[in-house]
Design a protein around this motif. Structure first.
Motif, PDB file in Angstrom:
ATOM      1  N   ALA A 134      33.269  32.326  34.155  1.00 39.63           N
ATOM      2  CA  ALA A 134      32.204  33.130  34.571  1.00 39.63           C
ATOM      3  C   ALA A 134      31.603  32.464  36.016  1.00 39.63           C
ATOM      4  CB  ALA A 134      30.998  32.849  33.779  1.00 39.63           C
ATOM      5  N   GLY A 135      31.705  31.081  36.375  1.00 39.55           N
ATOM      6  CA  GLY A 135      31.567  30.408  37.311  1.00 39.55           C
ATOM      7  C   GLY A 135      32.162  30.767  38.377  1.00 39.55           C
ATOM      8  N   ASN A 136      33.554  30.861  38.431  1.00 36.70           N
ATOM      9  CA  ASN A 136      34.550  31.506  39.466  1.00 36.70           C
ATOM     10  C   ASN A 136      34.178  32.992  39.833  1.00 36.70           C
ATOM     11  OD1 ASN A 136      36.124  29.347  39.683  1.00 36.70           O
ATOM     12  ND2 ASN A 136      37.651  30.070  38.433  1.00 36.70           N
ATOM     13  N   ALA A 137      33.702  33.855  38.900  1.00 37.12           N
ATOM     14  CA  ALA A 137      33.163  35.153  39.200  1.00 37.12           C
ATOM     15  C   ALA A 137      32.082  35.349  40.117  1.00 37.12           C
ATOM     16  CB  ALA A 137      33.085  35.926  37.814  1.00 37.12           C
ATOM     17  N   VAL A 138      31.046  34.579  39.748  1.00 33.56           N
ATOM     18  CA  VAL A 138      29.817  34.363  40.567  1.00 33.56           C
ATOM     19  C   VAL A 138      30.289  33.897  41.739  1.00 33.56           C
ATOM     20  CG1 VAL A 138      27.737  33.642  40.614  1.00 33.56           C
ATOM     21  CG2 VAL A 138      28.464  34.422  38.396  1.00 33.56           C
ATOM     22  N   LYS A 139      31.143  32.892  41.932  1.00 34.26           N
ATOM     23  CA  LYS A 139      31.238  31.903  43.218  1.00 34.26           C
ATOM     24  C   LYS A 139      31.957  32.907  44.236  1.00 34.26           C
ATOM     25  CE  LYS A 139      34.254  28.581  43.090  1.00 34.26           C
ATOM     26  NZ  LYS A 139      34.638  27.270  42.988  1.00 34.26           N
ATOM     27  N   PHE A 140      32.889  33.826  43.604  1.00 32.50           N
ATOM     28  CA  PHE A 140      33.945  34.664  44.727  1.00 32.50           C
ATOM     29  C   PHE A 140      33.180  36.120  44.727  1.00 32.50           C
ATOM     30  CE2 PHE A 140      36.942  31.220  43.078  1.00 32.50           C
ATOM     31  CZ  PHE A 140      36.818  30.744  44.419  1.00 32.50           C
ATOM     32  N   THR A 141      32.297  36.467  43.972  1.00 33.27           N
ATOM     33  CA  THR A 141      31.739  37.649  44.053  1.00 33.27           C
ATOM     34  C   THR A 141      30.543  37.871  44.834  1.00 33.27           C
ATOM     35  OG1 THR A 141      32.549  38.457  41.984  1.00 33.27           O
ATOM     36  CG2 THR A 141      30.790  39.826  42.894  1.00 33.27           C
ATOM     37  N   GLU A 142      30.482  38.758  46.099  1.00 35.52           N
ATOM     38  CA  GLU A 142      29.610  38.744  47.035  1.00 35.52           C
ATOM     39  C   GLU A 142      28.597  39.880  46.719  1.00 35.52           C
ATOM     40  OE1 GLU A 142      28.730  36.431  49.106  1.00 35.52           O
ATOM     41  OE2 GLU A 142      30.513  35.249  48.509  1.00 35.52           O
ATOM     42  N   PRO A 166      36.384  40.264  45.243  1.00 41.71           N
ATOM     43  CA  PRO A 166      37.653  40.650  46.259  1.00 41.71           C
ATOM     44  C   PRO A 166      39.076  41.176  45.610  1.00 41.71           C
ATOM     45  CG  PRO A 166      37.402  38.157  46.289  1.00 41.71           C
ATOM     46  CD  PRO A 166      36.282  38.712  45.486  1.00 41.71           C
ATOM     47  N   GLY A 167      39.116  40.564  44.362  1.00 42.46           N
ATOM     48  CA  GLY A 167      40.481  40.770  43.760  1.00 42.46           C
ATOM     49  C   GLY A 167      41.453  39.712  44.041  1.00 42.46           C
ATOM     50  N   ILE A 168      42.642  39.839  43.415  1.00 38.33           N
ATOM     51  CA  ILE A 168      43.600  38.921  43.626  1.00 38.33           C
ATOM     52  C   ILE A 168      44.904  39.578  43.537  1.00 38.33           C
ATOM     53  CG2 ILE A 168      44.579  36.630  42.492  1.00 38.33           C
ATOM     54  CD1 ILE A 168      42.156  36.462  40.636  1.00 38.33           C
ATOM     55  N   ALA A 169      45.609  39.346  44.737  1.00 41.85           N
ATOM     56  CA  ALA A 169      46.976  39.924  44.897  1.00 41.85           C
ATOM     57  C   ALA A 169      48.012  39.281  43.787  1.00 41.85           C
ATOM     58  CB  ALA A 169      47.581  39.331  46.121  1.00 41.85           C
ATOM     59  N   PRO A 170      49.016  40.445  43.611  1.00 40.88           N
ATOM     60  CA  PRO A 170      49.894  40.253  42.363  1.00 40.88           C
ATOM     61  C   PRO A 170      50.761  38.743  42.621  1.00 40.88           C
ATOM     62  CG  PRO A 170      49.795  42.388  43.148  1.00 40.88           C
ATOM     63  CD  PRO A 170      49.055  41.812  44.170  1.00 40.88           C
ATOM     64  N   THR A 171      50.964  38.705  43.832  1.00 41.12           N
ATOM     65  CA  THR A 171      51.668  37.194  43.947  1.00 41.12           C
ATOM     66  C   THR A 171      50.877  35.912  43.738  1.00 41.12           C
ATOM     67  OG1 THR A 171      51.124  37.108  46.269  1.00 41.12           O
ATOM     68  CG2 THR A 171      53.178  38.018  45.834  1.00 41.12           C
ATOM     69  N   ASP A 172      49.598  36.119  43.930  1.00 39.97           N
ATOM     70  CA  ASP A 172      48.559  35.093  43.688  1.00 39.97           C
ATOM     71  C   ASP A 172      48.380  34.900  42.143  1.00 39.97           C
ATOM     72  OD1 ASP A 172      48.259  33.903  46.318  1.00 39.97           O
ATOM     73  OD2 ASP A 172      46.769  35.485  46.605  1.00 39.97           O
ATOM     74  N   ILE A 212      45.474  33.291  27.793  1.00 41.79           N
ATOM     75  CA  ILE A 212      44.415  33.785  28.969  1.00 41.79           C
ATOM     76  C   ILE A 212      45.418  34.425  30.116  1.00 41.79           C
ATOM     77  CG2 ILE A 212      44.838  31.292  29.983  1.00 41.79           C
ATOM     78  CD1 ILE A 212      41.623  31.855  30.593  1.00 41.79           C
ATOM     79  N   GLY A 213      44.700  35.346  30.494  1.00 39.88           N
ATOM     80  CA  GLY A 213      45.304  36.052  31.546  1.00 39.88           C
ATOM     81  C   GLY A 213      44.522  36.824  32.471  1.00 39.88           C
ATOM     82  N   VAL A 214      44.699  37.352  33.600  1.00 45.40           N
ATOM     83  CA  VAL A 214      44.021  38.250  34.508  1.00 45.40           C
ATOM     84  C   VAL A 214      44.692  39.232  34.569  1.00 45.40           C
ATOM     85  CG1 VAL A 214      45.362  37.300  36.408  1.00 45.40           C
ATOM     86  CG2 VAL A 214      43.100  37.994  36.700  1.00 45.40           C
ATOM     87  N   GLU A 215      43.853  40.473  35.127  1.00 47.85           N
ATOM     88  CA  GLU A 215      44.266  41.851  35.503  1.00 47.85           C
ATOM     89  C   GLU A 215      43.471  42.071  36.734  1.00 47.85           C
ATOM     90  OE1 GLU A 215      43.261  44.716  32.399  1.00 47.85           O
ATOM     91  OE2 GLU A 215      44.353  43.224  31.058  1.00 47.85           O
ATOM     92  N   SER A 216      44.071  42.333  37.957  1.00 49.21           N
ATOM     93  CA  SER A 216      43.317  42.434  39.096  1.00 49.21           C
ATOM     94  C   SER A 216      43.831  43.355  40.229  1.00 49.21           C
ATOM     95  CB  SER A 216      43.178  41.068  39.707  1.00 49.21           C
ATOM     96  OG  SER A 216      42.120  41.188  40.875  1.00 49.21           O
ATOM     97  N   VAL A 217      43.187  44.067  40.927  1.00 52.19           N
ATOM     98  CA  VAL A 217      43.601  44.710  42.158  1.00 52.19           C
ATOM     99  C   VAL A 217      43.181  44.409  43.188  1.00 52.19           C
ATOM    100  CG1 VAL A 217      43.895  47.111  43.113  1.00 52.19           C
ATOM    101  CG2 VAL A 217      44.023  46.925  40.654  1.00 52.19           C
ATOM    102  N   LEU A 218      43.764  43.988  44.262  1.00 56.13           N
ATOM    103  CA  LEU A 218      43.237  43.606  45.570  1.00 56.13           C
ATOM    104  C   LEU A 218      41.982  44.489  46.194  1.00 56.13           C
ATOM    105  CD1 LEU A 218      43.486  40.718  47.218  1.00 56.13           C
ATOM    106  CD2 LEU A 218      45.011  42.104  48.505  1.00 56.13           C
ATOM    107  N   GLY A 219      40.901  43.871  46.199  1.00 52.35           N
ATOM    108  CA  GLY A 219      39.680  44.714  46.970  1.00 52.35           C
ATOM    109  C   GLY A 219      39.103  45.400  45.626  1.00 52.35           C
ATOM    110  N   SER A 220      39.532  45.047  44.435  1.00 50.34           N
ATOM    111  CA  SER A 220      38.526  46.108  43.307  1.00 50.34           C
ATOM    112  C   SER A 220      38.108  45.017  42.315  1.00 50.34           C
ATOM    113  CB  SER A 220      39.452  47.130  42.994  1.00 50.34           C
ATOM    114  OG  SER A 220      39.979  47.896  43.877  1.00 50.34           O
ATOM    115  N   GLY A 221      38.208  43.785  42.484  1.00 51.60           N
ATOM    116  CA  GLY A 221      37.592  42.902  41.315  1.00 51.60           C
ATOM    117  C   GLY A 221      38.730  42.372  40.278  1.00 51.60           C
ATOM    118  N   SER A 222      38.300  41.575  39.421  1.00 50.88           N
ATOM    119  CA  SER A 222      39.041  40.927  38.451  1.00 50.88           C
ATOM    120  C   SER A 222      38.711  40.943  37.065  1.00 50.88           C
ATOM    121  CB  SER A 222      39.586  39.457  38.966  1.00 50.88           C
ATOM    122  OG  SER A 222      39.829  39.454  40.237  1.00 50.88           O
TER     123      SER A 222
END
Length: 239
Positions: A134-142, A166-172, A212-222
């Protein structure tokens, strides 16, 4: 190499303890100053002490991350198993991150399913994981919102943290749960941190027999999702 790695982990654990002791003393004295125990401080002094306190807490967080990782690598991190409430973990997390979310104009909402059973696990460590997510979500969301959802599915608790960042690229996405890894862009680097939080979170969740895992699209959140057994057995207490 294995012996050298163990010695390195033990050294880091010992050094982290040595650093934490004087730092806790510094933070303790700044707390006394802020509380006016030694008399009322001038406004400029209050501002300075508040900065010392904030930076000291940040440094303590970094030291704690290094200590946790070194304990995990040395096989010294154990789980303190007890009954806990997922709802209480979520509420504690919201209380901790809400001030920063509010200061950034972000919406923060939590939804906990009704009538969830008591879990058995390490409540403090699971709170640490959710605080990191949650801290990361708040920190990186503008702008936008952060949602935390908790439910029970097929004998597991499922806790989700969703943001409009900002979302996370597949490579990251393949790297962020490794030690000392962060999303490699300038805006992320400006946020600071050790790159250890998600790696530690992954190990704690795995110690509970979860994922634990992540689903994300760059520019569309995580969307970060962790699943842990509702009742953790005594056989998974050690890293």
């Amino acid at each position: 190499l294995e012996a050298a790695s163990r010695h390195k982990s033990q050294f880091l654990a010992n050094m982290s303890h040595e650093l934490r002791t004087p730092l806790n003393s510094v933070l303790g004295f700044t707390e006394l100053l802020v509380d006016g125990i030694y008399g009322e401080l001038p406004d400029k002094a209050k501002t300075t002490v508040a900065r010392v306190q904030a930076n000291g807490r940040h440094l303590l967080g970094l030291i704690n991350d290094v200590l946790d990782l070194s304990k995990i690598e040395a096989g010294q991190l154990t789980l303190a198993l007890e009954d806990y409430s997922v709802g209480q973990i979520v509420r504690s997390t919201v209380t901790a991150v809400e001030p920063l979310a509010r200061s950034k104009g972000l919406s923060l909402a939590a939804t906990v399913a009704e009538n969830l059973p008591l879990g058995r696990g390490d409540e403090r460590r699971l709170t640490q994981v959710l605080l990191n997510l949650a801290g990361n979500a708040v920190k990186f969301t503008e702008r936008g919102a952060i949602d935390i959802l908790a439910d029970a599915v097929d004998g597991h608790f499922e806790i989700i943290v969703r943001d409009t960042g900002p979302g996370i690229a597949p490579t990251d996405q393949a790297l962020i749960f490794d030690e000392f890894q962060q999303v490699d862009n300038s805006s992320t680097r400006q946020k600071g941190g050790t790159g250890l939080g998600l790696a530690i979170s992954k190990r704690i969740v795995e110690m509970h027999g979860g994922t634990i895992g992540v689903e994300s699209v760059l520019g569309s959140g995580s969307t970060f999702r962790m699943k842990i057994p509702i009742r953790v057995g005594e056989d998974v207490k050690a890293a």
